[in-house]
Design a protein around this motif. Structure first.
Motif, short mmCIF file in Angstrom:
data_model
loop_
_atom_site.label_atom_id
_atom_site.label_comp_id
_atom_site.label_asym_id
_atom_site.label_seq_id
_atom_site.Cartn_x
_atom_site.Cartn_y
_atom_site.Cartn_z
N PRO A 38 -21.22 -42.49 30.92
CA PRO A 38 -20.02 -41.64 31.03
C PRO A 38 -19.48 -41.16 29.70
O PRO A 38 -19.03 -40.01 29.59
N ALA A 39 -19.52 -42.01 28.67
CA ALA A 39 -19.04 -41.58 27.35
C ALA A 39 -19.90 -40.43 26.83
O ALA A 39 -19.39 -39.46 26.25
N GLY A 40 -21.20 -40.52 27.06
CA GLY A 40 -22.09 -39.45 26.62
C GLY A 40 -21.87 -38.16 27.37
O GLY A 40 -21.98 -37.07 26.80
N ASP A 41 -21.53 -38.26 28.67
CA ASP A 41 -21.24 -37.05 29.45
C ASP A 41 -20.10 -36.27 28.81
O ASP A 41 -20.16 -35.04 28.68
N VAL A 42 -19.05 -36.99 28.42
CA VAL A 42 -17.89 -36.35 27.80
C VAL A 42 -18.25 -35.83 26.41
O VAL A 42 -17.89 -34.71 26.03
N LEU A 43 -18.97 -36.65 25.67
CA LEU A 43 -19.28 -36.28 24.28
C LEU A 43 -20.19 -35.07 24.20
O LEU A 43 -19.92 -34.13 23.44
N PHE A 44 -21.28 -35.04 24.97
CA PHE A 44 -22.20 -33.91 24.87
C PHE A 44 -21.56 -32.61 25.34
O PHE A 44 -21.84 -31.54 24.79
#
Length: 268
Positions: A105-111
């Protein structure tokens, strides 16, 4: 081995001697060599046991996956002027996919935010071979193995430290800004920057979202801008401690400090 409440029992591992990461990292002559060496590290018994057991037990949604279950190297070009420093891979994110912030989930927001400000070629990243590339930015971390409960110990942080020290040394000629996600990364990074030759002021600058400080390198006077940002964790996003707009704004701030071209028209 068994897993329960973040505790691994009946562990049998063959860790490297404590000095091995320092000696191996120092011998790397390029970031590519460093990344290759890092993925074979077994210096921390608890982390080795956890990452490998998670890859065997798996999460039901990822039952068909062949988990990476090794240290996760940095992601992005070795000559990037902007470096992002996170915390550690997620057990079912980077530890599964083998790529920083990919598949959680953190990567979804970051990318999505990286793409919005022109720092990634696509707004999502789900696996190593999905074609998403970073533009002018490299993501790395002070701890390269997924820790139980997302909490590495002080000893584990210190054992992993030589990898990041050498990475920053190798990237120093092109690094113009460093963005840290969270207070842990900020506090861990300051002595690493000092060890890599940057002059860190006393008292040490305090972490804050959007905090910015300029550091000068002792060898040649080159400067780097250190910038703080709340971590784009699921909890921080859910509580709106960090919003996508806030993340985009700090990424844009860091891109500007790094001298990267400014993007417009992508923000949502």
């Amino acid at each position: 081995m068994t897993i329960g409440e973040g505790v691994v029992t009946a562990v049998t591992v063959s860790p490297l001697p404590p000095a091995a990461p320092a000696a191996t990292a120092a011998g790397a002559e390029s970031v590519a060599q460093l990344d290759a060496a890092l993925t074979g590290c077994r210096a921390c018994p608890r982390l080795v046991a956890w990452r490998e057991e998670v890859g065997q037990v798996k999460r039901r949604a990822f039952a068909a996956w062949d988990y990476w279950s090794r240290p996760v190297p940095g992601l992005g070009p070795a000559t990037a002027p902007l470096v992002i420093v996170g915390l550690a891979p997620a057990a079912h994110g980077g530890n599964r996919t083998g790529r920083a912030f990919t598949g959680d989930p953190a990567g979804d927001v970051l990318f999505a935010a990286l793409h919005d400000v022109g720092l990634a070629t696509h707004p999502t990243s789900t696996r190593r071979d999905d074609g998403t590339e970073l533009v002018g930015v490299r993501i790395t971390m002070p701890v390269h193995c997924a820790p139980p409960d997302n909490k590495p110990t002080t000893a584990e942080r210190d054992a992993c430290r030589p990898w990041l020290v050498r990475e920053l040394e190798l990237m120093r000629p092109t690094t113009r800004a460093i963005l840290t996600f969270g207070g842990f990364a900020w506090q861990t990074l300051l002595p690493i920057l000092a060890e890599a030759g940057w002059r860190v002021p006393r008292p040490r600058p305090a972490f804050g979202h959007g905090a910015e400080v300029e550091l000068e390198h002792a060898a040649d006077g080159l400067t780097v801008r250190l910038i703080g940002c709340f971590h784009p964790s699921h909890r921080n996003i859910a509580t709106r401690t960090l919003t996508p707009a806030m993340l985009r704004a700090v990424l844009a701030q860091a891109a500007l400090a790094a001298g990267l071209p400014q993007q417009s028209g992508r923000q949502r």
